[in-house]
Design an enzyme around this catalytic site. Structure first.
Site, PDB file in Angstrom:
ATOM      1  N   SER A  46       0.757  -1.210   0.197  1.00 32.79           N
ATOM      2  CA  SER A  46       0.047  -0.443  -0.465  1.00 32.79           C
ATOM      3  C   SER A  46       0.516   1.451  -0.283  1.00 32.79           C
ATOM      4  CB  SER A  46      -1.040   0.138   1.218  1.00 32.79           C
ATOM      5  OG  SER A  46      -1.761  -0.881   0.860  1.00 32.79           O
ATOM      6  N   ASN A  69       1.395  -8.403  12.055  1.00 35.60           N
ATOM      7  CA  ASN A  69       1.752  -7.631  12.017  1.00 35.60           C
ATOM      8  C   ASN A  69       1.294  -5.826  13.244  1.00 35.60           C
ATOM      9  OD1 ASN A  69       1.362  -5.696   9.177  1.00 35.60           O
ATOM     10  ND2 ASN A  69       0.024  -7.325   9.029  1.00 35.60           N
ATOM     11  N   ALA A  70       2.396  -4.888  12.947  1.00 40.16           N
ATOM     12  CA  ALA A  70       2.295  -3.503  12.561  1.00 40.16           C
ATOM     13  C   ALA A  70       3.580  -3.533  12.063  1.00 40.16           C
ATOM     14  CB  ALA A  70       1.673  -3.463  14.141  1.00 40.16           C
ATOM     15  N   VAL A  71       3.530  -2.552  10.607  1.00 35.73           N
ATOM     16  CA  VAL A  71       4.165  -2.221  10.002  1.00 35.73           C
ATOM     17  C   VAL A  71       4.039  -0.655   9.965  1.00 35.73           C
ATOM     18  CG1 VAL A  71       4.855  -2.101   8.071  1.00 35.73           C
ATOM     19  CG2 VAL A  71       4.649  -4.252   8.445  1.00 35.73           C
ATOM     20  N   ASN A 125      -7.027   0.257   0.027  1.00 41.22           N
ATOM     21  CA  ASN A 125      -6.873  -0.239   1.524  1.00 41.22           C
ATOM     22  C   ASN A 125      -7.375   0.970   2.328  1.00 41.22           C
ATOM     23  OD1 ASN A 125      -6.147  -0.888   3.894  1.00 41.22           O
ATOM     24  ND2 ASN A 125      -4.131  -0.503   3.552  1.00 41.22           N
ATOM     25  N   CYS A 128      -6.775   2.735   6.683  1.00 42.48           N
ATOM     26  CA  CYS A 128      -5.890   3.992   7.140  1.00 42.48           C
ATOM     27  C   CYS A 128      -6.376   4.329   8.444  1.00 42.48           C
ATOM     28  CB  CYS A 128      -5.359   4.426   6.204  1.00 42.48           C
ATOM     29  SG  CYS A 128      -4.711   5.765   6.768  1.00 42.48           S
ATOM     30  N   GLY A 240      -5.338 -16.413   4.944  1.00 46.36           N
ATOM     31  CA  GLY A 240      -5.070 -17.856   5.536  1.00 46.36           C
ATOM     32  C   GLY A 240      -4.998 -18.593   3.667  1.00 46.36           C
ATOM     33  N   GLY A 261      -0.705 -14.189   1.194  1.00 48.50           N
ATOM     34  CA  GLY A 261       0.240 -13.468   1.714  1.00 48.50           C
ATOM     35  C   GLY A 261       1.446 -14.296   2.745  1.00 48.50           C
ATOM     36  N   THR A 262       0.494 -14.250   3.781  1.00 52.06           N
ATOM     37  CA  THR A 262       1.654 -15.235   4.830  1.00 52.06           C
ATOM     38  C   THR A 262       1.648 -15.948   3.784  1.00 52.06           C
ATOM     39  OG1 THR A 262      -0.084 -13.694   6.093  1.00 52.06           O
ATOM     40  CG2 THR A 262       1.385 -15.870   6.836  1.00 52.06           C
TER      41      THR A 262
HETATM   42  C1  LIG Z   1       3.786  -8.018   7.012  1.00 51.31           C
HETATM   43  C2  LIG Z   1       2.308  -8.005   6.736  1.00 51.31           C
HETATM   44  C3  LIG Z   1       1.794  -5.676   5.573  1.00 51.31           C
HETATM   45  C4  LIG Z   1       1.307  -6.068   5.129  1.00 51.31           C
HETATM   46  N1  LIG Z   1       1.008  -4.677   4.924  1.00 51.31           N
HETATM   47  C5  LIG Z   1      -0.202  -4.735   3.944  1.00 51.31           C
HETATM   48  C6  LIG Z   1      -0.418  -3.419   2.880  1.00 51.31           C
HETATM   49  O1  LIG Z   1       0.294  -2.655   2.932  1.00 51.31           O
HETATM   50  N2  LIG Z   1      -1.888  -3.073   2.717  1.00 51.31           N
HETATM   51  C7  LIG Z   1      -2.576  -3.935   2.882  1.00 51.31           C
HETATM   52  O2  LIG Z   1      -3.801  -3.925   2.113  1.00 51.31           O
HETATM   53  N3  LIG Z   1      -3.268  -5.565   3.086  1.00 51.31           N
HETATM   54  C8  LIG Z   1      -1.750  -5.546   3.769  1.00 51.31           C
HETATM   55  N4  LIG Z   1      -1.123  -6.675   4.500  1.00 51.31           N
HETATM   56  C9  LIG Z   1      -2.598  -7.604   4.259  1.00 51.31           C
HETATM   57  C10 LIG Z   1      -2.476  -8.400   3.611  1.00 51.31           C
HETATM   58  O3  LIG Z   1      -2.612  -8.002   2.225  1.00 51.31           O
HETATM   59  C11 LIG Z   1      -3.482  -9.731   3.335  1.00 51.31           C
HETATM   60  O4  LIG Z   1      -4.778  -8.950   4.102  1.00 51.31           O
HETATM   61  C12 LIG Z   1      -3.640 -10.433   5.209  1.00 51.31           C
HETATM   62  O5  LIG Z   1      -1.912 -10.525   5.491  1.00 51.31           O
HETATM   63  C13 LIG Z   1      -4.959 -12.006   4.706  1.00 51.31           C
HETATM   64  O6  LIG Z   1      -3.404 -12.753   4.277  1.00 51.31           O
HETATM   65  P1  LIG Z   1      -2.924 -13.916   4.111  1.00 51.31           P
HETATM   66  O7  LIG Z   1      -3.332 -14.205   5.121  1.00 51.31           O
HETATM   67  O8  LIG Z   1      -3.053 -14.667   2.874  1.00 51.31           O
HETATM   68  O9  LIG Z   1      -1.683 -12.654   4.797  1.00 51.31           O
HETATM   69  C14 LIG Z   1      -0.465  -7.237   5.083  1.00 51.31           C
HETATM   70  C15 LIG Z   1      -0.541  -8.325   5.984  1.00 51.31           C
HETATM   71  C16 LIG Z   1       0.725  -9.042   6.393  1.00 51.31           C
HETATM   72  C17 LIG Z   1       1.588  -9.950   6.905  1.00 51.31           C
END
Ligand SMILES: Cc1cc2nc3c(=O)[nH]c(=O)nc-3n(C[C@H](O)[C@H](O)[C@H](O)COP(=O)(O)O)c2cc1C
Length: 300
Positions: A46, A69-71, A125, A128, A240, A261-262
């Site tokens: 994002s 995560n809390a980036v 997204n 925010c 997931g 993602g994960t």
């Molecule tokens: C480290 C990390 C950073 C993420 N950063 C964003 C982001 O910048 N924007 C966003 O819309 N979602 C972000 N997400 C959420 C993922 O896009 C996704 O919606 C969420 O992790 C669920 O999918 P997953 O279980 O396959 O990871 C982030 C997730 C993780 C783990």
């Protein structure tokens, strides 16, 4: 081989699996590598109007069943992102620009640039922090969501995907406010936290974080099912997904395309070709001739 291509908001994808926002997608070369490994498209990290460094470490923690995560929306800022998109586009596949902001004007500024850089769609997204309120999110304010999407719809030509947060009381209200979007992306992370019992304090520097990975799969399935049933809109399912069975569950609940993602973090970039292979053999043995034949079949 069964045909696993799919079309979402007019964008043809060679398979349903895209890279989710936030994982290896702040850099053009890593995005290109993921595309070469079998993802049909990538959603970028994002990106906001200006560069942000985010929270101080620790910003990510492994927990049973996923990640916390809390980036803090760390990102290079849209004016520094053109080169990354340019590199990722060399793979010849769609790039989806994920954008965030606090106001309609922020979204418009960043969205216009993403469109100019060559993104095939914008993923909004909406998770925010809300600049006007304290402690709430843009995505939990239906009026603001409607205003943002209304403004973008007038001025942006590429499709708009609204990524909704599960951290709201009534997601249907938000989906209604976002109805001018071309598709919904469900779900973003689920709010959670972890305590380090020896340090006697929260694991993450921000205390609260977003839960992702297997732990949230069934939350995601439920939202995809509910929103598909209530709105009939195209949906991109995320949360997931680690196996082809997970992918099929999301598709049968109503998703036309998916994001991972994960799963990339836990299984490596080979996850895309592995799931695609499993998807194809499941379709052959169960008699499905296209992804579209499976979309929403479980919705009653
Ligand atoms: C480290 C990390 C950073 C993420 N950063 C964003 C982001 O910048 N924007 C966003 O819309 N979602 C972000 N997400 C959420 C993922 O896009 C996704 O919606 C969420 O992790 C669920 O999918 P997953 O279980 O396959 O990871 C982030 C997730 C993780 C783990």
């Amino acid at each position: 081989m069964a045909n696993i291509d799919t079309i979402i908001t007019g964008i043809r994808l060679a398979n349903p699996l895209m890279l989710a926002s936030g994982i290896l997608d702040e850099n053009g070369y890593t995005m290109k590598k993921i595309l070469e490994a079998g993802a049909s498209a990538v959603v970028t990290k994002s990106i906001g109007r200006v560069e942000r460094t985010g929270y101080r470490p620790p910003i990510i923690a492994e927990i049973p069943g996923g990640l916390l995560n809390a980036v803090g929306l760390a990102n290079p800022g849209i004016d520094n992102f053109d080169h990354e998109v340019e590199i990722a586009l060399q793979a010849g596949k769609p790039i989806i620009g994920s954008i965030f902001g606090g106001t309609p004007d922020d979204f418009l500024y960043v969205g216009k640039k993403m469109e100019q850089y060559g993104a095939s769609a914008l993923e909004l997204n909406l998770s925010c922090p809300h600049v006007l309120g304290v402690g709430s999110e843009v995505g939990s304010d239906p009026e603001l969501v409607e205003e943002i999407i209304g403004e973008l719809k007038k001025k942006i030509k590429i499709p708009l995907w609204a990524k909704l947060s599960p951290n709201v009381t009534d997601i249907l209200k938000i989906a209604e406010a976002a109805q001018k979007a071309d598709a919904f992306v469900l779900i973003n992370t689920v709010r959670g936290m972890a305590i380090d019992i020896y340090a006697r304090r929260p694991v993450l520097s921000n205390a609260y974080g977003g839960l992702s990975g297997r732990a949230i799969k069934n939350v995601g399935i439920r939202y995809v099912y509910q929103i598909r049933k209530e709105t009939g809109k195209p949906i991109i399912g995320v949360g997931g997904i680690e196996t082809h069975e997970d992918a099929i569950e999301y598709i049968m609940a109503g998703a036309t395309a998916l994001e991972i993602g994960t799963g990339v973090y836990s299984r490596g970039k080979g996850i895309f070709s592995e799931i695609n292979k499993g998807l194809s053999s499941f379709m052959e043995s169960e008699g499905f001739s296209s992804i579209n034949d499976m979309v929403g079949v479980a919705v009653q």
